[in-house]
Design a protein around this motif. Structure first.
Motif, PDB file in Angstrom:
ATOM      1  N   GLY A  99       0.620  -1.425  -0.231  1.00 56.17           N
ATOM      2  CA  GLY A  99       0.394   0.096  -0.200  1.00 56.17           C
ATOM      3  C   GLY A  99       0.699   1.536  -0.006  1.00 56.17           C
ATOM      4  O   GLY A  99       0.790   2.296  -0.845  1.00 56.17           O
ATOM      5  N   THR A 103       1.237   3.642  -2.927  1.00 54.91           N
ATOM      6  CA  THR A 103       1.120   5.210  -2.963  1.00 54.91           C
ATOM      7  C   THR A 103       1.949   6.224  -3.710  1.00 54.91           C
ATOM      8  O   THR A 103       2.156   7.371  -4.110  1.00 54.91           O
ATOM      9  CB  THR A 103       0.357   5.591  -1.089  1.00 54.91           C
ATOM     10  OG1 THR A 103      -0.247   5.025  -0.634  1.00 54.91           O
ATOM     11  CG2 THR A 103       0.420   7.002  -1.165  1.00 54.91           C
ATOM     12  N   MET A 118      -4.171   5.740  -6.457  1.00 50.01           N
ATOM     13  CA  MET A 118      -4.284   6.325  -4.055  1.00 50.01           C
ATOM     14  C   MET A 118      -5.647   5.431  -3.796  1.00 50.01           C
ATOM     15  O   MET A 118      -4.664   5.640  -2.409  1.00 50.01           O
ATOM     16  CB  MET A 118      -4.289   7.406  -4.295  1.00 50.01           C
ATOM     17  CG  MET A 118      -4.246   8.026  -3.468  1.00 50.01           C
ATOM     18  SD  MET A 118      -2.524   8.221  -2.354  1.00 50.01           S
ATOM     19  CE  MET A 118      -1.724   9.990  -3.627  1.00 50.01           C
ATOM     20  N   HIS A 119      -6.691   5.309  -4.644  1.00 46.22           N
ATOM     21  CA  HIS A 119      -6.779   4.172  -3.542  1.00 46.22           C
ATOM     22  C   HIS A 119      -7.164   3.088  -3.687  1.00 46.22           C
ATOM     23  O   HIS A 119      -6.632   2.413  -2.487  1.00 46.22           O
ATOM     24  CB  HIS A 119      -8.561   4.406  -4.222  1.00 46.22           C
ATOM     25  CG  HIS A 119      -9.452   4.179  -4.022  1.00 46.22           C
ATOM     26  ND1 HIS A 119     -10.418   3.963  -3.123  1.00 46.22           N
ATOM     27  CD2 HIS A 119     -10.010   2.790  -4.620  1.00 46.22           C
ATOM     28  CE1 HIS A 119     -11.405   3.382  -2.876  1.00 46.22           C
ATOM     29  NE2 HIS A 119     -10.910   2.190  -3.806  1.00 46.22           N
ATOM     30  N   LYS A 122      -4.306   2.449  -0.198  1.00 42.39           N
ATOM     31  CA  LYS A 122      -5.392   3.339   0.561  1.00 42.39           C
ATOM     32  C   LYS A 122      -5.696   1.961   1.268  1.00 42.39           C
ATOM     33  O   LYS A 122      -6.192   1.660   2.358  1.00 42.39           O
ATOM     34  CB  LYS A 122      -6.234   4.473   0.960  1.00 42.39           C
ATOM     35  CG  LYS A 122      -5.899   6.132   0.742  1.00 42.39           C
ATOM     36  CD  LYS A 122      -6.862   7.001   0.401  1.00 42.39           C
ATOM     37  CE  LYS A 122      -5.868   7.952   0.138  1.00 42.39           C
ATOM     38  NZ  LYS A 122      -7.249   8.534   0.378  1.00 42.39           N
ATOM     39  N   ILE A 125      -3.852  -0.256   2.573  1.00 40.00           N
ATOM     40  CA  ILE A 125      -2.756  -0.556   3.517  1.00 40.00           C
ATOM     41  C   ILE A 125      -4.542  -1.016   4.815  1.00 40.00           C
ATOM     42  O   ILE A 125      -4.003  -0.869   6.245  1.00 40.00           O
ATOM     43  CB  ILE A 125      -2.596   1.034   4.345  1.00 40.00           C
ATOM     44  CG1 ILE A 125      -1.424   1.465   3.459  1.00 40.00           C
ATOM     45  CG2 ILE A 125      -2.360   1.884   5.681  1.00 40.00           C
ATOM     46  CD1 ILE A 125      -0.922   3.146   2.721  1.00 40.00           C
ATOM     47  N   LYS A 126      -5.328  -0.372   4.586  1.00 38.56           N
ATOM     48  CA  LYS A 126      -6.836  -0.735   5.108  1.00 38.56           C
ATOM     49  C   LYS A 126      -6.649  -2.150   5.437  1.00 38.56           C
ATOM     50  O   LYS A 126      -7.364  -2.417   6.722  1.00 38.56           O
ATOM     51  CB  LYS A 126      -8.099  -0.309   4.675  1.00 38.56           C
ATOM     52  CG  LYS A 126      -9.384  -0.279   5.672  1.00 38.56           C
ATOM     53  CD  LYS A 126      -9.991   0.120   4.927  1.00 38.56           C
ATOM     54  CE  LYS A 126     -11.869  -0.120   5.875  1.00 38.56           C
ATOM     55  NZ  LYS A 126     -12.752   0.615   5.154  1.00 38.56           N
TER      56      LYS A 126
END
Length: 133
Positions: A99, A103, A118-119, A122, A125-126
């Motif tokens: 992630g 990014t 970018m999405h 995220k 990472i989530k």
């Protein structure tokens, strides 16, 4: 001992560089986001492993600098998902690293890829964060 048979030759198989169009890149990115937005699967499935392999091939074929870490982490993720003894903490770390690297690429990207990348960063990472709990 003489032989009249010819010695077999190992002829290298020529590799054809993978050509990926912008439309194919966009479709791959959309497919991946759709897959990940469905949430974490209860167990690894072949679709997810195939998606990882597709990304590895596309990124290896790319001439863009700075993708080596992502390719390395994708290989690690594929191995972790294929193994039966992978700890969720290790998987979480790999997803978080993927992630963060995604990014970084998104921040340096131009054109229409910046927002979706970018999405994706995220989301990865989530997912890593949810596994580390």
């Amino acid at each position: 001992m003489d032989s009249t048979a010819s010695t077999p030759q190992n002829t290298p198989i020529p590799t054809v560089p993978l050509e990926v169009t912008d439309q194919q890149n966009t479709a791959l990115l959309e497919d991946t986001l759709t897959l990940l937005n469905a949430g974490l699967p209860a167990k690894p499935d072949q679709h997810g492993l195939a998606e990882i392999e597709r990304w590895e091939q596309v990124l290896k074929a790319s001439e863009r600098p700075g993708l080596a870490k992502i390719i390395q982490e994708l290989a690690t993720l594929r191995e972790q998902l294929a193994a039966s003894d992978t700890k969720s903490h290790d998987l979480a770390e790999t997803l978080a690293t993927l992630g963060a690297e995604t990014t970084k690429v998104a921040e340096e990207s131009n054109g229409g890829y910046s927002g979706p990348l970018m999405h994706l960063g995220k989301v990865l990472i989530k997912m890593g964060s949810s596994l580390s709990r």
